[in-house]
Design a protein around this motif. Structure first.
Motif, mmCIF file in Angstrom:
data_model
loop_
_atom_site.group_PDB
_atom_site.id
_atom_site.type_symbol
_atom_site.label_atom_id
_atom_site.label_comp_id
_atom_site.label_asym_id
_atom_site.label_seq_id
_atom_site.Cartn_x
_atom_site.Cartn_y
_atom_site.Cartn_z
ATOM 1 N N THR A 1 28.593 43.642 40.380
ATOM 2 C CA THR A 1 29.267 43.406 39.103
ATOM 3 C C THR A 1 28.374 43.799 37.939
ATOM 4 O OG1 THR A 1 30.437 41.749 37.774
ATOM 5 C CG2 THR A 1 28.431 41.034 38.906
ATOM 6 N N HIS A 2 29.026 43.991 36.771
ATOM 7 C CA HIS A 2 28.318 44.140 35.493
ATOM 8 C C HIS A 2 28.421 42.858 34.668
ATOM 9 C CE1 HIS A 2 27.426 48.430 35.716
ATOM 10 N NE2 HIS A 2 28.627 48.619 36.203
ATOM 11 N N ASP A 3 29.126 41.860 35.186
ATOM 12 C CA ASP A 3 29.383 40.625 34.453
ATOM 13 C C ASP A 3 28.267 39.621 34.750
ATOM 14 O OD1 ASP A 3 30.290 38.288 33.334
ATOM 15 O OD2 ASP A 3 32.309 38.409 34.158
ATOM 16 N N GLN B 1 42.604 37.190 36.300
ATOM 17 C CA GLN B 1 41.158 37.181 36.515
ATOM 18 C C GLN B 1 40.666 35.772 36.795
ATOM 19 O OE1 GLN B 1 38.805 39.313 33.595
ATOM 20 N NE2 GLN B 1 40.412 40.826 33.316
ATOM 21 N N ALA C 1 37.619 42.292 37.771
ATOM 22 C CA ALA C 1 38.044 42.898 36.509
ATOM 23 C C ALA C 1 39.510 43.297 36.530
ATOM 24 C CB ALA C 1 37.182 44.128 36.216
ATOM 25 N N ASP D 1 33.367 44.584 45.110
ATOM 26 C CA ASP D 1 32.917 45.570 44.120
ATOM 27 C C ASP D 1 33.791 45.507 42.881
ATOM 28 O OD1 ASP D 1 31.742 47.617 42.780
ATOM 29 O OD2 ASP D 1 32.251 49.196 44.193
ATOM 30 N N GLU D 2 33.401 44.696 41.906
ATOM 31 C CA GLU D 2 34.039 44.647 40.588
ATOM 32 C C GLU D 2 35.520 44.280 40.621
ATOM 33 O OE1 GLU D 2 32.768 44.579 37.798
ATOM 34 O OE2 GLU D 2 30.899 45.668 37.766
ATOM 35 N N PHE E 1 28.193 40.689 46.179
ATOM 36 C CA PHE E 1 29.000 40.837 44.979
ATOM 37 C C PHE E 1 28.356 41.815 44.003
ATOM 38 C CE2 PHE E 1 30.199 38.479 40.861
ATOM 39 C CZ PHE E 1 31.386 39.170 40.719
#
Length: 421
Positions: free
Chosen positions: A223-225, A202, A195, A191-192, A221
């Motif tokens: 993510t916002h990426d 990273q 970052a 979870d993220e 996974f």
């Protein structure tokens, strides 16, 4: 030749995953939280008001989520804040109990959800590593054997004997990540965590997950990426308001996420109702309207690299000989990225009479970096184009979204060739 090898490798990976058994089965999962209107902060309040009615709002965090993830698959879950991603991960980890549906896991699980939870702030990093590793399933001997590697990965060699309460939040998370990746799990819930730390750390996280992916670990996974989704994931899922909108190829899901996310942002921040500067003599002619199009449809956002059309409607109130129509695109920082006029393109609009109305369309490719771009259309008399009739600064805008962020102002299409020495 190299590209052919990579294509075969990817094809083999897809075949292997397709033939693998199910590692994570999520069957019609639902989760609702009850949010009380009246909260008691002390036992005294509850004792004084034992019969006070309690009402609730219901937050449906997950709605009929159904998906199967195969062994060795890197599966991405994306969605906006509050969409239910982390709730889903916590249901998989057993932190939350679903209200309906079922989760079935085949293999040993390791959650990378809240790194560092369980650390004792009054103990040193040395003691916390051993305790946390044992809690995650390693023996004390295994924990001690991997201690040096954990500390080196977290880059905390100078702080081994410092109590965790004196660590920064970033240092504690790095230590938690370095400890968590030592667990010999079959299924990882992430979870993220990519970052955490600075850019160099990273990158180490990315390399570690690339290694786990190649080892055939099953990874879920969140993510916002979108660049990470395209880089690592075999498939991805887009979730919104607790419901699954789409499951498919990472690139398509990344684009759908950007359209969902930035479409809303552009709508809220388009600025079309805001006052904008207007210059010139509108008694001769005026810009009535301007907008953006893609494939003939009006748009407020578009994916990087797609063709974009700028449309401008002009109305004439008097005779104007050889008018010049122009457009300017600037990003939010005020940098000019595109300028064009009918004169530069060798287009003579002739002499226009009062009552004439026309729409012009400027079509261009969009290698621009992700940003909001503001449009300033203009009408000028014949000549240099400096004698303005109507200029409407920042009349409307479009958001160009991308799945990766290079840091450049534009992302020009290009190729790379490798010649072996």
């Amino acid at each position: 030749m190299t590209g052919a090898i990579l294509d075969v490798t990817q094809a083999e990976r897809e075949q292997r995953i397709a033939a693998a058994r199910t590692a994570v089965s999520i069957e019609h999962l639902a989760k609702t939280f009850r949010l009380p209107h009246q909260r008691y902060s002390t036992l005294k309040e509850r004792a004084l008001h034992p019969f006070r009615s309690t009402t609730f709002d219901e937050l449906r965090a997950l709605r009929d989520v159904h998906v199967e993830i195969r062994e060795g698959e890197f599966f991405g879950i994306v969605g906006r804040n509050g969409s239910g991603k982390s709730t889903l991960l916590k249901c998989l980890a057993g932190i939350y109990r679903p209200d309906a549906g079922r989760v079935t896991l085949h293999g040993r699980l390791s959650p990378f959800i809240e790194l560092g939870v369980g650390f004792n702030p009054d103990l040193t990093a040395r003691d916390n590593i051993v305790i946390n590793a044992v809690m995650m399933g390693l023996s004390r001997r295994e924990a001690r054997e991997r201690f040096e590697h954990i500390i080196a990965f977290a880059e905390l060699e100078e702080f081994v004997d410092l109590k965790l309460k004196n660590y920064s939040s970033g240092m504690a998370v790095r230590l938690g990540f370095a400890t968590a990746i030592q667990v010999d799990a079959d299924i990882l819930l992430v979870d993220e965590v990519l970052a955490v730390g600075d850019a160099a750390f990273q990158q180490k996280c990315f390399e570690e997950f690339a290694r786990l992916r190649e080892e055939g670990k099953t990874i879920v996974f969140v993510t916002h990426d979108m660049h990470a989704v395209e880089r690592f994931c075999d498939r991805a899922m887009l979730i919104e308001r607790g419901a699954v909108l789409e499951i498919g190829e990472p690139r398509e899901i990344a684009r759908a996420y950007n359209e969902l996310n930035f479409g809303r942002l552009v709508h809220e921040a388009s600025g079309e109702d805001d006052e904008h500067h207007r210059l010139g003599d509108q008694g001769l002619a005026e810009i009535v309207e301007a907008w953006f199009e893609h494939d003939g449809e009006r748009v407020k956002q578009i994916a990087q690299g797609q063709q974009l059309t700028i449309a401008v409607t002009v109305r004439f109130h008097a005779e104007v000989a050889h008018p010049i129509i122009g457009v300017t695109l600037r990003n939010e920082m005020g940098h000019t990225f595109f300028v064009s006029t009918t004169e530069w393109q060798g287009l003579d609009l002739g002499t226009r009479q009062a009552g004439d109305r026309m729409t012009l369309r400027f079509t261009l490719d969009t290698p621009f970096a992700q940003s909001r771009y503001l449009l300033t259309p203009s009408i000028a008399r014949a000549g240099s184009g400096a004698d303005a009739i109507d200029i409407r600064e920042d009349l409307t805008s479009v958001h160009i979204h991308a799945t990766q962020h290079t840091g450049g102002l534009v992302d020009m299409p290009h190729t790379i060739e490798v010649e072996e020495a």
